[in-house]
Structures are given as structure tokens and as C-alpha cells.
Scaffold this motif. Sequence first.
Motif, PDB file in Angstrom:
ATOM      1  N   GLN A  36      10.491  -9.106  -3.905  1.00  0.00           N
ATOM      2  CA  GLN A  36       9.446  -8.535  -5.801  1.00  0.00           C
ATOM      3  C   GLN A  36       8.329  -9.612  -5.085  1.00  0.00           C
ATOM      4  O   GLN A  36       6.995  -9.433  -5.737  1.00  0.00           O
ATOM      5  N   ARG A  37       8.212 -11.075  -4.761  1.00  0.00           N
ATOM      6  CA  ARG A  37       7.099 -11.641  -5.159  1.00  0.00           C
ATOM      7  C   ARG A  37       6.024 -11.090  -3.818  1.00  0.00           C
ATOM      8  O   ARG A  37       4.989 -11.650  -4.080  1.00  0.00           O
ATOM      9  N   LEU A  38       6.689 -10.379  -2.164  1.00  0.00           N
ATOM     10  CA  LEU A  38       5.842 -10.032  -1.744  1.00  0.00           C
ATOM     11  C   LEU A  38       5.245  -8.162  -2.426  1.00  0.00           C
ATOM     12  O   LEU A  38       4.830  -7.526  -1.437  1.00  0.00           O
ATOM     13  N   ALA A  39       5.593  -8.263  -3.729  1.00  0.00           N
ATOM     14  CA  ALA A  39       5.542  -6.861  -4.425  1.00  0.00           C
ATOM     15  C   ALA A  39       5.660  -6.106  -3.305  1.00  0.00           C
ATOM     16  O   ALA A  39       5.524  -4.086  -2.669  1.00  0.00           O
ATOM     17  N   ILE A  40       6.783  -5.747  -2.704  1.00  0.00           N
ATOM     18  CA  ILE A  40       7.558  -4.680  -1.424  1.00  0.00           C
ATOM     19  C   ILE A  40       8.328  -4.160  -2.549  1.00  0.00           C
ATOM     20  O   ILE A  40       9.312  -4.174  -2.861  1.00  0.00           O
ATOM     21  N   PRO A  41       8.427  -2.951  -2.329  1.00  0.00           N
ATOM     22  CA  PRO A  41       9.776  -2.061  -3.798  1.00  0.00           C
ATOM     23  C   PRO A  41      10.613  -2.076  -3.173  1.00  0.00           C
ATOM     24  O   PRO A  41      10.822  -1.606  -1.403  1.00  0.00           O
ATOM     25  N   VAL A  42      11.657  -1.787  -3.671  1.00  0.00           N
ATOM     26  CA  VAL A  42      13.612  -1.389  -3.015  1.00  0.00           C
ATOM     27  C   VAL A  42      14.092  -0.384  -4.483  1.00  0.00           C
ATOM     28  O   VAL A  42      13.362  -0.747  -5.890  1.00  0.00           O
ATOM     29  N   GLU A  43      14.574   0.267  -3.441  1.00  0.00           N
ATOM     30  CA  GLU A  43      15.420   0.529  -4.612  1.00  0.00           C
ATOM     31  C   GLU A  43      16.772   1.035  -3.949  1.00  0.00           C
ATOM     32  O   GLU A  43      17.520   0.273  -3.369  1.00  0.00           O
ATOM     33  N   ARG A  44      17.450   0.398  -5.006  1.00  0.00           N
ATOM     34  CA  ARG A  44      18.765   0.469  -5.605  1.00  0.00           C
ATOM     35  C   ARG A  44      19.942   1.023  -5.470  1.00  0.00           C
ATOM     36  O   ARG A  44      19.827   1.187  -7.035  1.00  0.00           O
ATOM     37  N   ALA A  49       1.058  -1.135   0.287  1.00  0.00           N
ATOM     38  CA  ALA A  49       0.035   0.187   0.250  1.00  0.00           C
ATOM     39  C   ALA A  49       0.771   0.643   0.107  1.00  0.00           C
ATOM     40  O   ALA A  49       1.947   1.307   0.787  1.00  0.00           O
ATOM     41  N   HIS A  50       0.567   2.479  -1.103  1.00  0.00           N
ATOM     42  CA  HIS A  50       1.324   3.453  -0.745  1.00  0.00           C
ATOM     43  C   HIS A  50       0.807   4.206   0.138  1.00  0.00           C
ATOM     44  O   HIS A  50      -0.703   4.216   0.512  1.00  0.00           O
ATOM     45  N   PRO A  51       1.694   5.027   1.210  1.00  0.00           N
ATOM     46  CA  PRO A  51       0.837   6.172   1.689  1.00  0.00           C
ATOM     47  C   PRO A  51       0.201   7.392   1.595  1.00  0.00           C
ATOM     48  O   PRO A  51       0.160   6.937   0.019  1.00  0.00           O
ATOM     49  N   PRO A  52      -0.532   7.143   2.036  1.00  0.00           N
ATOM     50  CA  PRO A  52      -1.962   8.639   1.473  1.00  0.00           C
ATOM     51  C   PRO A  52      -1.338   9.593   1.337  1.00  0.00           C
ATOM     52  O   PRO A  52      -0.188  10.168   1.762  1.00  0.00           O
ATOM     53  N   PRO A  53      -1.745  10.470   0.149  1.00  0.00           N
ATOM     54  CA  PRO A  53      -1.298  11.938   0.014  1.00  0.00           C
ATOM     55  C   PRO A  53      -0.851  12.231   0.908  1.00  0.00           C
ATOM     56  O   PRO A  53      -0.714  13.091   2.142  1.00  0.00           O
ATOM     57  N   LEU A 106       9.067   1.141   1.253  1.00  0.00           N
ATOM     58  CA  LEU A 106       9.770   0.944   0.509  1.00  0.00           C
ATOM     59  C   LEU A 106      11.399   0.655   0.991  1.00  0.00           C
ATOM     60  O   LEU A 106      11.637   0.697   2.710  1.00  0.00           O
ATOM     61  N   VAL A 107      11.917  -0.291   0.977  1.00  0.00           N
ATOM     62  CA  VAL A 107      13.136  -0.863   1.201  1.00  0.00           C
ATOM     63  C   VAL A 107      14.462  -0.187   0.112  1.00  0.00           C
ATOM     64  O   VAL A 107      14.387   0.004  -0.850  1.00  0.00           O
ATOM     65  N   ILE A 108      15.690   0.483   1.010  1.00  0.00           N
ATOM     66  CA  ILE A 108      16.428   1.242   0.282  1.00  0.00           C
ATOM     67  C   ILE A 108      17.528  -0.057   0.126  1.00  0.00           C
ATOM     68  O   ILE A 108      17.885  -0.273   1.588  1.00  0.00           O
ATOM     69  N   ALA A 109      18.069   0.001  -0.706  1.00  0.00           N
ATOM     70  CA  ALA A 109      19.405  -1.444  -0.893  1.00  0.00           C
ATOM     71  C   ALA A 109      20.564  -0.933  -1.628  1.00  0.00           C
ATOM     72  O   ALA A 109      20.575   0.138  -2.368  1.00  0.00           O
ATOM     73  N   ASP A 110      21.757  -1.977  -1.808  1.00  0.00           N
ATOM     74  CA  ASP A 110      22.426  -1.148  -2.805  1.00  0.00           C
ATOM     75  C   ASP A 110      22.269  -2.742  -3.398  1.00  0.00           C
ATOM     76  O   ASP A 110      21.899  -3.218  -3.440  1.00  0.00           O
ATOM     77  N   GLN A 111      23.438  -2.432  -4.459  1.00  0.00           N
ATOM     78  CA  GLN A 111      23.776  -3.245  -5.310  1.00  0.00           C
ATOM     79  C   GLN A 111      24.507  -4.992  -4.961  1.00  0.00           C
ATOM     80  O   GLN A 111      24.248  -5.328  -6.062  1.00  0.00           O
TER      81      GLN A 111
END
Length: 636
Positions: A153-161, A67-71, A137-142
Motif C-alpha cells: 500500500q505504501r508503494l501504491a501497488i494495487p492488490v486484489e484479495r 501506472a495503469h496500462p494504456p487503454p 496488480l497483485v492477486i493475493a488471498d485473505q
Amino acid sequence: MALQRLAAVGEGAEVRASPPPSPSFASPCLRRSKLRYPLPRGERSGWRSYLIVFPLLLSACAPTPAAHPPPGQHPTLVSLNPCSDAVLAEVADPAQILAISSYSQNPVSSSMDLARARQMRATSGTVEEILELKPDLVIADQFLPPATAAALQRLAIPVERLPIASSVNESMTQVMRLAMIAGHPERGRALVARIDAALSRAAPPPSAAPVAAVVWQSGGIVPGPATLIGDLLRRTGFRNLSAARGMKQADVLALEEMLADPPQVILAAGNPLGNEDRLLAHPALAALKGTRRERFDHRLLWCGGGTIIRAAERLAEVRRQVPLLILGLAIALPLSLLAGRVWIDPFHSDARNAAIILFELRLPRAFLALAVGAGLGVAGAAMQGYLRNPLADPGLFGIAPGAALGAVLSLWLGAASVWALPLFALIGAAGAMALLALIAGRDSGVALFTLAGMMIASLAGALMSLAISLSPTPFALSEIVTWLMGALADRSWRDVWIAAPLTLAGLAALGLAGRSLDALTLGETAARSLGVDPRRLQWLMIAGIGLTVGAGVAVAGIIGFVGLVVPHLVRPFTDRRPSSIILPSALAGALLLLVADCLCRILPLAGGELRLGIALSLLGAPFFLVLLLRMRKGWV
């Protein structure tokens, strides 16, 4: 479709999927409904059917998108990268950061303030921990493991690498990216402005030639071009010698190659908490002339953001370290000649006999402060390196008390002429040196050597107290007490000719001991295996400390705390090897004593001039207390 196929199996009793999984880790469709399905009849078909149905049921349940945060509401974040942790701590609200990497709570790997990191929740990066936190959102590295990335990805949790920044500009771009993700772009712009300001302060003068440097990590690993530290070296006035040699991002530079073409500065970036940087302390590097080794925090090599500020400040310190001390002496020396009870205007002085005051009183006094301060500073650095104890002081060997005892005896006997008092003090220092060598023996270790010095210091102190208590006249008692306070007032060129040659000889002896002191940091056994002769090192220490401390006591009396304080002032700006601290300690000791003596002259005291020994004790005692508290907390 899977449920329709299950319905075709046949009529049967309704069975509820029980027990349900924990809500924190259950599949989303199992959390939403109580499913019913038919099972085949049969006495032994129940548990077999359950084993067939349950995997099919799980495969039919697709994960619900996060779920995305409300505006208007900022996203919640989990960071798996210690470099991102440090940036998020500055650009995100504390409530947004659900967890940071466990590496950020480790003093060896943390790139952010440790106390601040330990106030946050930490995660080891497992999918179960992340799922329980329910971040936006999850912040990760390479280097995120492929299995972890696939599970998220299967759990539909966005990741920013975010990759490792290879330049300052790329790091600042990542800062702005994280600030935009957190919903606070203005904080990102503020951090970028601070980075720009730090780089501007650390930039060299336009006409300054680049200093050849190598960042040498444990095992000889060096960063080449296209690295953040390489860009920082260029911006702060250095030339990355490994890049000039065509080495890649993390090549290995052999010790022989380093010796064949040494740089001007080796930035030692090994981990000081382990033995992995023992190559950086190799005695062969200490033999290099014109090459300095400076400690550089390995945590500042790869992370951008706020660590760029600390890295730029450290590199600027390395580039300016010795020149700054020399500049300080160049400024303090003429000021000390002009300041005093009688101020001298260098352009137009109304003071009578100004030339005599300048050349016969203040100039020899200033040179004496330089000589005595340099000797005491180097003696303290050598003592702390030899004993591997940050609380060691030149008086610990008993040489300073022995010299003081000789001077007290000359005053007690009434033989305190212009040459007798220094001569008695030097005889006392020599006697303490000989007694120390006799007690320590030929093959004694550091422990016995230290105990022998403490015994001599205690004996000399007791004999001084006896001489004071048996003083023949009140005038002799007053002279003894006044002399023991230490001062440089009214000294002449005769005192300079006594102290300067002896101090230079002592500095030379302690300089020769530098390589052996470096090897001794690895332990006595390891030092012997590297070819260190303990007996020779003992003689160099006795001669060096005896000459420097004995000469200082002979002309100035007891001046304490210089040898204790000075090494701690210069050690953070070096690689912490004893040999690399010797020259800075000489310059810093000379500067400290020169400034302190100047302040003693100009303080308006009705009873006369403040004694130099008292002034330095007032300065050194609080410093000693702070040092003890730091050692108690494990900071030293």
C-alpha cells in the motif's frame, strides 16, 4: 517542506546524494532528480549531516502511484496464491502473468499443471520481488501478511484479495472476477461452462440415495459445512457426515468417533508423500465392515476454478467404482456366451445344437474365466502389497512355475488324462509352497522370502526346459508347448469344479491377510509393533497365492500379466491400501480375462483360435514397459 527546513540549517557545500540506490528498489523521487541541499560548516559535520539528511529526504518522498496500462492493453499481474495461479493460467495471456506463487511449482501444493507452472517465473511473495517485477496488480488471498499488505500500500501497488471460496457458485464468481481483471471475460465464461458440464456429468441419478462420506485429512481434520468440498460432495451424490454431526469448517474427528459411527466412504485426503497420514492407514479402520477408504487428492479440497472439474470427476469415480465393475461383468458375461466362431442369436438362432454349445462349452468357459481372472488379479494385488513393489507378479514366488512343472511332467509321462493333468499341477504348486515355507524359515523377512521364491521359479523353469528337451515323442513336445501357452478353449464343467472351490479358498486367505498387508506398508518393524504376526502373514500369502495361482495353472496353463496389470488399473480409484485393492482386483481380473477370452474366440485366424496366454502377453508387455518408464521418472 522537509527540504525547506534543511535549507535553513545554513550555508554549506553542495553535496549530491551518492551513491544512488538501485533503480529497481529506489524510492521514486530519488530516481527522478539529483537533489542539492546546504550542509553546516565544520570539519566533522559532513557525515553526521548526511545521517540526518538522508532519512528526512526519504520521508519526504511519497511513492508514485502505479501506472495503469494504456487503454486496450491488458494489465500485468503477479499472483501470490496457488489457487489464483491455476485460474489465471486459463483466463490470462502468458505475457500478462509476470510471476506465480512458488507453491504452484511444488507437486505437493500445486493446483495447476506442474509442467505448465514450471515454465513460469515464481515468487516467494516478498515485497522486493514484487517491486522488481513492476506489476499493474497483485492477486493475493485473505492470508496475505499484514506487513506485506502495508508495504504494498505504501508503494501504491494495487492488490486484489480473494477469499477461499466456500461454495461452487462463489468459486465461479471468482473465476469471472479474475477473467475481468485479466481483460478476457470470454475465457472466464468458457471455464465456468466447463465446470458446469463436469458437475452435470458427475451428478447422481435423481433416485439415488446419498452416500454417507467423510473427508478425513491428516490428524483427523474434517471439513464441515460452508466449504467448497462440502458443496461438491452434495452435488456429486454424497452426504457430508461431518456436517451432519454439526462439525465446523476444520474440526478434528477422533478415531474413536469415526469407529463409533462410520460412514460408507472415507475419503482419505492426507499427503501421500509424508507420514502425516498414518492415521488414515490405521488397522482399526480396515476392520470396519461396509466402509470403503478411497484416496482423494488433498490439493482438490480448497481451490476452485479448474480443480472443481478434477474433484467432481474423482468423486464420481468413487461413487461408481465397484458398481461399474459389476456392471461391466453383467454386460460382458452374456456377450461372451453369444460370441464365437458360431454366433448365437438369443432371440432366433439357426445354429444347430446351439443349446449344447451354450451350456456345455461357453458357459463353463465363461465361469472359468471369471474364477481364474479373479484369482490372478487378487494374487497380484496381494503380492505387490506384501513386497511393496509395483512390479511384483504372482509368478515371482515360484508357485506358478511349480504348478506348470507338475503339468509338464504329466504330459511328459503320458499321464495327461482328464484328472491327472490338474492333479499333477496342484501337486507341483503344493510342492513349491512347501519348499518356499521350508527355505524362508520361521522368522524370515520379506527379502529372504522373495529370494526363496525367485530361486524356486528359476529351478522350476530349468526343469521344464529339461523336460521339453528330453521329450520322448514329437507329440508330447507339441502338447507341452501348446499347454504352456495358456487357453480356456474346450474346457468343461469338470474344470470349473476343480478351479472354483480352490480359487474361493485362496481369495478368502488373501482377504484375511488384508489388514496385515495394510500395516506392512508402514514397514516390517512398524507392522510388528501393531501386532502383525509375520509367520501367520507368510502362511496366508503362501496358501492364498498357492491356491489361486495353482488352480488357474491347473486348468488353463500359464496366463501371465493379469496379476501385474490389474492392480495398477484399479489402484488409482482406491486409497491405495492393499486391502482396499483386493475386491476391485478380483472384479477387474475377472472382467479382463473374460473380455480377452471372448476376443480370442472371435479373431479370424486361419490356424485356429489365438491362445489366451499369447494375447495377454501382447497386452501386458507394452503395459510393463510403460510402467518401467513411469517408475524411472518417479511417477509410481
